[in-house]
Design an enzyme around this catalytic site. Structure first.
Site, mmCIF file in Angstrom:
data_model
loop_
_atom_site.group_PDB
_atom_site.id
_atom_site.type_symbol
_atom_site.label_atom_id
_atom_site.label_comp_id
_atom_site.label_asym_id
_atom_site.label_seq_id
_atom_site.Cartn_x
_atom_site.Cartn_y
_atom_site.Cartn_z
ATOM 1 N N HIS A 34 1.861 4.499 -2.975
ATOM 2 C CA HIS A 34 1.994 5.955 -2.821
ATOM 3 C C HIS A 34 3.377 6.426 -3.265
ATOM 4 O O HIS A 34 3.518 7.387 -4.023
ATOM 5 C CB HIS A 34 1.822 6.345 -1.347
ATOM 6 C CG HIS A 34 0.442 6.185 -0.809
ATOM 7 N ND1 HIS A 34 -0.670 6.724 -1.414
ATOM 8 C CD2 HIS A 34 -0.006 5.566 0.313
ATOM 9 C CE1 HIS A 34 -1.739 6.446 -0.696
ATOM 10 N NE2 HIS A 34 -1.367 5.723 0.348
ATOM 11 N N HIS B 252 0.833 -1.206 0.000
ATOM 12 C CA HIS B 252 0.000 0.000 0.000
ATOM 13 C C HIS B 252 0.869 1.258 0.000
ATOM 14 O O HIS B 252 0.698 2.155 -0.838
ATOM 15 C CB HIS B 252 -0.913 -0.012 1.227
ATOM 16 C CG HIS B 252 -1.785 1.202 1.368
ATOM 17 N ND1 HIS B 252 -3.141 1.175 1.155
ATOM 18 C CD2 HIS B 252 -1.493 2.489 1.699
ATOM 19 C CE1 HIS B 252 -3.644 2.380 1.346
ATOM 20 N NE2 HIS B 252 -2.657 3.198 1.678
ATOM 21 N N GLU B 253 1.817 1.316 0.914
ATOM 22 C CA GLU B 253 2.683 2.498 1.009
ATOM 23 C C GLU B 253 3.623 2.603 -0.187
ATOM 24 O O GLU B 253 3.966 3.705 -0.622
ATOM 25 C CB GLU B 253 3.487 2.448 2.313
ATOM 26 C CG GLU B 253 2.652 2.572 3.565
ATOM 27 C CD GLU B 253 1.755 3.808 3.555
ATOM 28 O OE1 GLU B 253 2.221 4.872 3.106
ATOM 29 O OE2 GLU B 253 0.602 3.698 3.989
#
Length: 277
Positions: free
Chosen positions: A44, A40-41
């Site tokens: 980004h 997820h990170e």
């Protein structure tokens, strides 16, 4: 890209939880959760890296993660929105891959169901419009597209506080003994407390960086009263536009760069714009 991976930091608490997971037979679940948060990170961060954002660090926590950058609101809203949504989008392909791995030697139906549950939980929770979750950041980006930065920041912060109160009440009434949720809610309240203390600094940092970056290509003409102070004029600045302040009925124009320089001069910050002419 290698430099991006060097910025990944794992919070010490995570190692403790990993150890507890091993002792209690939940090691696989903890690793699964860590992998989801990591991807997820990374979503980004890869998009931020694509746009050449200054990435400070990627911090992985036991209950989530945080990609810290040194961008302070002067990037185009389009870039910011893409960086934000590229985190939640990772959960879609993770669930699809998990489905195709069912009944392989490494992945069972039970693993798939657990993996999907974790993905959906993190996805839905992150989309809540509460800062610093992705939903809260997305809401601020949309507000700042249509409204001045100062106003957008104030509205998004107050909205976030209101929704955090609702989340806290919900967790106390319906899930009072859920340890992970308690930790997350406490973390969010601490974040809002620190954000409140730094609210003026956030605006100053936005204006400081605005002096360094190239001006936005779009111009916005603002008709203002001659008595409007320099400080209040800067509160009308929209991140997407370069401003021309039209003073009173005479049509005299002050450019944003002139007002911005006056803002950082302590003797001129609270002068009316008329005094700058």
């Amino acid at each position: 890209m290698i430099s991006l991976f060097r910025k990944i930091k794992i919070h010490p608490i995570f190692w403790a939880i990993l150890g507890v997971g091993g002792l209690t037979g939940l090691f696989k679940e903890v690793v699964m959760l860590f992998f989801i948060v990591f991807v997820h990170e990374l979503g980004h961060s890869i998009m931020a890296y694509h746009y050449r954002w200054r990435i400070k660090k990627i911090l992985l926590l036991p209950f989530g993660g945080m990609a810290e950058t040194e961008e302070y609101g002067n990037r185009p809203v389009k870039e910011e929105v893409l960086v934000i949504i590229c985190g939640p989008l990772q959960h879609i392909w993770l669930i699809i891959v998990s489905y195709f791995l069912i009944n392989t030697p490494l992945w069972s139906e039970a693993d798939h169901q657990q993996f999907v549950f974790y993905n959906l939980t993190i996805l839905i929770f992150n989309l809540l419009p509460i800062l610093p979750l992705d939903g809260g950041k997305l809401l601020f980006s949309l507000f700042s597209y249509f409204s001045p930065f100062h106003k957008a920041y104030r509205i998004s912060f107050h909205s976030s506080i209101l929704l955090l109160v609702v989340l806290t009440a919900f967790s106390l009434i319906y899930i009072p003994f859920h340890l992970n949720l308690i930790v997350i809610v406490i973390f969010l309240w601490v974040h809002h407390y620190l954000e409140y203390k730094q609210r003026h600094f956030m605006f100053i940092r936005f204006l400081l960086e605005r002096r360094k970056v190239p001006p936005p290509p779009l111009e916005k003409r603002l008709k203002v009263l001659p008595t409007l102070t320099v400080a209040d004029a800067m509160k009308e600045v929209n991140r997407q536009k370069y401003h021309l302040f039209i003073i009173g009925n005479n049509g005299v124009i002050l450019e944003e760069k002139e007002v911005l320089e006056a803002f950082f001069n302590e003797k001129k910050r609270f002068l009316p714009l008329l005094k700058l002419l």
